[in-house]
Design a protein around this motif. Structure first.
Motif, mmCIF file in Angstrom:
data_model
loop_
_atom_site.group_PDB
_atom_site.id
_atom_site.type_symbol
_atom_site.label_atom_id
_atom_site.label_comp_id
_atom_site.label_asym_id
_atom_site.label_seq_id
_atom_site.Cartn_x
_atom_site.Cartn_y
_atom_site.Cartn_z
ATOM 1 N N UNK A 83 -5.224 -0.476 4.516
ATOM 2 C CA UNK A 83 -4.699 -1.845 4.574
ATOM 3 C C UNK A 83 -5.741 -2.815 5.118
ATOM 4 N N UNK A 84 -6.412 -2.418 6.193
ATOM 5 C CA UNK A 84 -7.384 -3.308 6.832
ATOM 6 C C UNK A 84 -8.723 -3.347 6.112
ATOM 7 N N UNK A 85 -8.903 -2.434 5.149
ATOM 8 C CA UNK A 85 -10.144 -2.419 4.376
ATOM 9 C C UNK A 85 -11.350 -1.924 5.155
ATOM 10 N N UNK A 86 -11.084 -1.189 6.230
ATOM 11 C CA UNK A 86 -12.190 -0.686 7.077
ATOM 12 C C UNK A 86 -12.747 0.615 6.549
ATOM 13 N N UNK A 89 0.846 -1.206 0.000
ATOM 14 C CA UNK A 89 0.000 0.000 0.000
ATOM 15 C C UNK A 89 0.876 1.249 0.000
ATOM 16 N N UNK A 90 1.921 1.250 0.822
ATOM 17 C CA UNK A 90 2.836 2.394 0.877
ATOM 18 C C UNK A 90 3.470 2.636 -0.502
ATOM 19 N N UNK A 91 3.825 1.564 -1.213
ATOM 20 C CA UNK A 91 4.517 1.679 -2.500
ATOM 21 C C UNK A 91 3.597 1.986 -3.674
ATOM 22 N N UNK A 110 -6.788 8.084 -3.633
ATOM 23 C CA UNK A 110 -7.990 7.331 -3.265
ATOM 24 C C UNK A 110 -8.174 7.218 -1.762
ATOM 25 N N UNK A 111 -7.088 7.252 -0.991
ATOM 26 C CA UNK A 111 -7.213 7.011 0.446
ATOM 27 C C UNK A 111 -6.519 8.031 1.339
ATOM 28 N N UNK A 112 -5.576 8.778 0.822
ATOM 29 C CA UNK A 112 -4.891 9.809 1.603
ATOM 30 C C UNK A 112 -5.536 11.142 1.258
ATOM 31 N N UNK A 113 -6.421 11.605 2.119
ATOM 32 C CA UNK A 113 -7.289 12.748 1.802
ATOM 33 C C UNK A 113 -6.556 14.004 1.335
ATOM 34 N N UNK A 114 -5.404 14.313 1.898
ATOM 35 C CA UNK A 114 -4.705 15.544 1.528
ATOM 36 C C UNK A 114 -3.965 15.417 0.195
ATOM 37 N N UNK A 115 -3.711 14.189 -0.243
ATOM 38 C CA UNK A 115 -2.982 13.979 -1.500
ATOM 39 C C UNK A 115 -3.968 14.048 -2.660
ATOM 40 N N UNK A 116 -3.805 15.047 -3.488
ATOM 41 C CA UNK A 116 -4.726 15.252 -4.613
ATOM 42 C C UNK A 116 -4.231 14.602 -5.894
ATOM 43 N N UNK A 117 -2.890 14.483 -6.030
ATOM 44 C CA UNK A 117 -2.325 13.906 -7.250
ATOM 45 C C UNK A 117 -0.925 13.384 -6.947
ATOM 46 N N UNK A 118 -0.571 12.270 -7.592
ATOM 47 C CA UNK A 118 0.793 11.752 -7.505
ATOM 48 C C UNK A 118 1.271 11.412 -8.913
#
Length: 145
Positions: free
Chosen positions: A142-145, A21-23, A30-38
């Motif tokens: 990671x946990x899918x929660x 997930x980190x990589x 999709x999951x890190x709210x502050x990250x708008x684009x990578x």
């Protein structure tokens, strides 16, 4: 470089799932709210990102920056340094994964130096908030929660 801040969380998954997930930088928005684009700018021979450009919007803190990554051969840690940033002068960080068999402790260490002066107490509070949110979002992903 500024003082480091460190925080940990326990994730109900093996280290290889967490590191996957980190990589997976393209999935961060999709999951890190502050990250708008990578954007992965450079990959190593192993297919892992070596340099990644992030577009971040965390309310009062907006930045576009590039990080260079160093992946540990054992798959249990990754560290990074700032290559270029608009608001940041320096950033060093690291995820360290420690498994007890069924669960994994994820330790996040971060040091950020902004281009504009900031009182140390406020900077450390901001780092701790960033780390707390990042660890909770990582755990949820990671946990899918």
């Amino acid at each position: 470089m500024a003082d480091e801040s460190t925080q940990s969380i326990v994730v109900d998954a093996p280290p290889q799932e967490i590191m996957a997930v980190i990589a997976d930088f393209p999935a961060y928005p999709e999951w890190a709210n502050a990250v708008k684009k990578t954007e992965v700018l450079e990959e190593g021979q192993d297919g892992r990102a070596q340099q990644v450009r992030f577009t971040l919007d965390a309310g009062a803190f907006k930045d576009v920056y590039t990080l260079a990554y160093d992946w540990a051969a054992d798959g249990l840690s990754v560290s990074w340094t700032l290559v270029k940033g608009q608001l940041q002068r320096a950033q060093n960080g690291r995820y360290l994964l420690t498994s007890d068999g069924t669960k994994t402790k994820v330790t996040y260490t971060l040091a950020v130096q902004l281009a504009v002066p900031m009182i140390g107490l406020f900077r450390r509070k901001a780092e701790k908030m960033i780390m707390d949110i990042a660890l909770k979002e990582l755990k949820r992903r990671v946990e899918g929660a």
